[in-house]
Scaffold this motif. Structure first.
Motif, PDB file in Angstrom:
ATOM      1  N   HIS A   1      -5.920 148.602  21.304  1.00  0.00           N
ATOM      2  CA  HIS A   1      -7.039 148.049  20.533  1.00  0.00           C
ATOM      3  C   HIS A   1      -7.199 148.773  19.195  1.00  0.00           C
ATOM      4  O   HIS A   1      -7.518 148.133  18.183  1.00  0.00           O
ATOM      5  CB  HIS A   1      -8.331 148.149  21.354  1.00  0.00           C
ATOM      6  CG  HIS A   1      -8.462 147.069  22.377  1.00  0.00           C
ATOM      7  ND1 HIS A   1      -9.551 146.235  22.449  1.00  0.00           N
ATOM      8  CD2 HIS A   1      -7.629 146.676  23.369  1.00  0.00           C
ATOM      9  CE1 HIS A   1      -9.390 145.377  23.444  1.00  0.00           C
ATOM     10  NE2 HIS A   1      -8.231 145.632  24.024  1.00  0.00           N
ATOM     11  N   ASP A   2      -6.963 150.076  19.190  1.00  0.00           N
ATOM     12  CA  ASP A   2      -7.052 150.815  17.926  1.00  0.00           C
ATOM     13  C   ASP A   2      -5.937 150.421  16.964  1.00  0.00           C
ATOM     14  O   ASP A   2      -6.142 150.384  15.743  1.00  0.00           O
ATOM     15  CB  ASP A   2      -7.008 152.323  18.193  1.00  0.00           C
ATOM     16  CG  ASP A   2      -8.291 152.853  18.821  1.00  0.00           C
ATOM     17  OD1 ASP A   2      -9.306 152.118  18.798  1.00  0.00           O
ATOM     18  OD2 ASP A   2      -8.287 153.991  19.330  1.00  0.00           O
ATOM     19  N   LEU A   3      -4.757 150.119  17.502  1.00  0.00           N
ATOM     20  CA  LEU A   3      -3.669 149.660  16.642  1.00  0.00           C
ATOM     21  C   LEU A   3      -4.021 148.316  16.012  1.00  0.00           C
ATOM     22  O   LEU A   3      -3.835 148.115  14.805  1.00  0.00           O
ATOM     23  CB  LEU A   3      -2.373 149.548  17.451  1.00  0.00           C
ATOM     24  CG  LEU A   3      -1.707 150.868  17.845  1.00  0.00           C
ATOM     25  CD1 LEU A   3      -0.589 150.630  18.853  1.00  0.00           C
ATOM     26  CD2 LEU A   3      -1.167 151.584  16.616  1.00  0.00           C
TER      27      LEU A   3
ATOM     28  N   ARG B   1      -6.515 148.852  13.241  1.00  0.00           N
ATOM     29  CA  ARG B   1      -5.977 149.298  11.948  1.00  0.00           C
ATOM     30  C   ARG B   1      -5.668 148.098  11.063  1.00  0.00           C
ATOM     31  O   ARG B   1      -5.964 148.095   9.861  1.00  0.00           O
ATOM     32  CB  ARG B   1      -4.715 150.135  12.162  1.00  0.00           C
ATOM     33  CG  ARG B   1      -4.935 151.502  12.759  1.00  0.00           C
ATOM     34  CD  ARG B   1      -3.608 152.210  13.039  1.00  0.00           C
ATOM     35  NE  ARG B   1      -2.778 152.309  11.831  1.00  0.00           N
ATOM     36  CZ  ARG B   1      -1.507 152.716  11.850  1.00  0.00           C
ATOM     37  NH1 ARG B   1      -0.929 153.024  12.998  1.00  0.00           N
ATOM     38  NH2 ARG B   1      -0.825 152.797  10.721  1.00  0.00           N
ATOM     39  N   LEU B   2      -5.064 147.087  11.652  1.00  0.00           N
ATOM     40  CA  LEU B   2      -4.693 145.891  10.905  1.00  0.00           C
ATOM     41  C   LEU B   2      -5.930 145.079  10.518  1.00  0.00           C
ATOM     42  O   LEU B   2      -6.077 144.650   9.368  1.00  0.00           O
ATOM     43  CB  LEU B   2      -3.740 145.048  11.755  1.00  0.00           C
ATOM     44  CG  LEU B   2      -3.262 143.711  11.190  1.00  0.00           C
ATOM     45  CD1 LEU B   2      -2.659 143.883   9.806  1.00  0.00           C
ATOM     46  CD2 LEU B   2      -2.249 143.089  12.146  1.00  0.00           C
ATOM     47  N   VAL B   3      -6.827 144.896  11.470  1.00  0.00           N
ATOM     48  CA  VAL B   3      -8.053 144.136  11.196  1.00  0.00           C
ATOM     49  C   VAL B   3      -8.881 144.832  10.118  1.00  0.00           C
ATOM     50  O   VAL B   3      -9.458 144.182   9.242  1.00  0.00           O
ATOM     51  CB  VAL B   3      -8.879 143.964  12.485  1.00  0.00           C
ATOM     52  CG1 VAL B   3     -10.243 143.355  12.186  1.00  0.00           C
ATOM     53  CG2 VAL B   3      -8.126 143.096  13.495  1.00  0.00           C
ATOM     54  N   SER B   4      -8.913 146.150  10.156  1.00  0.00           N
ATOM     55  CA  SER B   4      -9.684 146.917   9.171  1.00  0.00           C
ATOM     56  C   SER B   4      -9.189 146.670   7.755  1.00  0.00           C
ATOM     57  O   SER B   4      -9.993 146.513   6.820  1.00  0.00           O
ATOM     58  CB  SER B   4      -9.594 148.413   9.505  1.00  0.00           C
ATOM     59  OG  SER B   4     -10.181 149.200   8.491  1.00  0.00           O
ATOM     60  N   VAL B   5      -7.881 146.629   7.588  1.00  0.00           N
ATOM     61  CA  VAL B   5      -7.307 146.382   6.260  1.00  0.00           C
ATOM     62  C   VAL B   5      -7.663 144.979   5.772  1.00  0.00           C
ATOM     63  O   VAL B   5      -8.036 144.781   4.616  1.00  0.00           O
ATOM     64  CB  VAL B   5      -5.779 146.579   6.298  1.00  0.00           C
ATOM     65  CG1 VAL B   5      -5.132 146.060   5.012  1.00  0.00           C
ATOM     66  CG2 VAL B   5      -5.441 148.053   6.495  1.00  0.00           C
TER      67      VAL B   5
ATOM     68  N   GLU C   1     -12.453 151.161  10.523  1.00  0.00           N
ATOM     69  CA  GLU C   1     -11.829 150.889  11.823  1.00  0.00           C
ATOM     70  C   GLU C   1     -12.800 151.029  12.989  1.00  0.00           C
ATOM     71  O   GLU C   1     -12.620 150.386  14.022  1.00  0.00           O
ATOM     72  CB  GLU C   1     -10.637 151.826  12.032  1.00  0.00           C
ATOM     73  CG  GLU C   1      -9.468 151.550  11.104  1.00  0.00           C
ATOM     74  CD  GLU C   1      -8.300 152.489  11.332  1.00  0.00           C
ATOM     75  OE1 GLU C   1      -8.138 152.962  12.483  1.00  0.00           O
ATOM     76  OE2 GLU C   1      -7.551 152.769  10.387  1.00  0.00           O
ATOM     77  N   ASP C   2     -13.832 151.882  12.841  1.00  0.00           N
ATOM     78  CA  ASP C   2     -14.771 152.093  13.938  1.00  0.00           C
ATOM     79  C   ASP C   2     -15.992 151.181  13.848  1.00  0.00           C
ATOM     80  O   ASP C   2     -16.953 151.357  14.597  1.00  0.00           O
ATOM     81  CB  ASP C   2     -15.207 153.554  14.008  1.00  0.00           C
ATOM     82  CG  ASP C   2     -15.934 154.015  12.748  1.00  0.00           C
ATOM     83  OD1 ASP C   2     -15.983 153.235  11.767  1.00  0.00           O
ATOM     84  OD2 ASP C   2     -16.454 155.160  12.744  1.00  0.00           O
TER      85      ASP C   2
ATOM     86  N   LEU D   1     -14.747 144.315  17.720  1.00  0.00           N
ATOM     87  CA  LEU D   1     -14.898 143.041  18.418  1.00  0.00           C
ATOM     88  C   LEU D   1     -13.773 142.079  18.061  1.00  0.00           C
ATOM     89  O   LEU D   1     -13.246 141.376  18.939  1.00  0.00           O
ATOM     90  CB  LEU D   1     -16.255 142.422  18.084  1.00  0.00           C
ATOM     91  CG  LEU D   1     -17.473 143.076  18.737  1.00  0.00           C
ATOM     92  CD1 LEU D   1     -18.759 142.420  18.245  1.00  0.00           C
ATOM     93  CD2 LEU D   1     -17.389 142.990  20.257  1.00  0.00           C
ATOM     94  N   VAL D   2     -13.390 142.031  16.799  1.00  0.00           N
ATOM     95  CA  VAL D   2     -12.294 141.144  16.398  1.00  0.00           C
ATOM     96  C   VAL D   2     -10.980 141.608  17.030  1.00  0.00           C
ATOM     97  O   VAL D   2     -10.183 140.786  17.504  1.00  0.00           O
ATOM     98  CB  VAL D   2     -12.171 141.078  14.865  1.00  0.00           C
ATOM     99  CG1 VAL D   2     -10.912 140.318  14.455  1.00  0.00           C
ATOM    100  CG2 VAL D   2     -13.405 140.409  14.257  1.00  0.00           C
TER     101      VAL D   2
END
Length: 224
Positions: free
Chosen positions: A143-145, A148-152, A158-159, A165-166
């Protein structure tokens, strides 16, 4: 599945216990059944693992180790391209499309038996004794990986709640294809997931994820 007596007793117990625990609650699987499935004496469970609980824990430790190549593959993929995608929407779309396709490949691959995902899901849903082990050893990492992509793409930390949720929705959308293969095949008139069907899953899922993230639909050139 049958264990081979060429394997050490402990390895046979772990191999045969996993599918049994995946299909039934912990208390519904007896030590006698576990020993019989692994072709070992009943005392082998306590000798190698201390108890049935110890065997259950060892199954999850082995499962998490077996999934290490999956986690490492996704990490290496993101490490290689994500930094350059920060201000490059076209590259973000390419990385997201590839991430989703790789995830579907990993989930539908016969290299990872489906019982592993059923067991992980059962443990998470029941908040069993290995809940923290499987969360920290595999689920949180995946989920953290994705985060990283969703955050960009979302330009959010990222947190953040939105990113988490996404990320959860993205992974869950792909994961359910493995857990619900028979249901989906029935609904769609398919005879299981073969190469043409997986190609459809990839195309439709990438399009759904793009829309989830507020991105324009895929173009013909982007079709997986």
């Amino acid at each position: 599945m049958q264990a081979t007596k060429k394997q050490p007793a402990a390895a046979r117990l772990i191999e045969m216990a996993g599918p049994l625990f995946a299909d039934r609650p912990f208390d519904a699987v007896s030590t006698r059944e576990l020993a019989r499935a692994a072709s070992v004496n009943l005392s082998a469970i306590s000798y190698h693992f201390g108890s049935k609980e110890g065997l259950y824990d060892a199954v999850f430790s082995t499962l998490i180790d077996d999934l290490a190549p999956v986690r490492n593959g996704f990490k290496n993929f993101l490490d290689a391209g994500l930094a350059a995608a920060k201000d490059n929407p076209a590259l973000q779309r390419q990385i997201l499309k590839t991430f989703v396709c790789l995830l579907i490949d990993a989930i539908t691959s016969n290299l990872q038996p489906r019982w592993k995902m059923r067991l992980i899901l059962r443990e998470i849903q029941s908040v069993g004794p290995c809940f923290e082990k499987v969360m920290s050893g595999h689920i949180d990492i995946m989920h953290d990986l994705a985060g990283r992509l969703v955050s960009v793409i979302k330009k959010e930390p990222e947190d953040s709640v939105t990113v988490k949720l996404v990320s959860h929705s993205l992974i869950s959308l792909c994961l359910q294809y493995s857990l619900n293969e028979h249901l989906l095949s029935h609904r769609l008139g398919w005879a299981g997931f073969k190469e043409p069907e997986i190609a459809i899953l990839k195309r439709e899922t990438v399009d759904m994820v793009f829309r989830m993230l507020g991105l324009p639909p895929m173009t013909a050139q982007e079709d997986p």
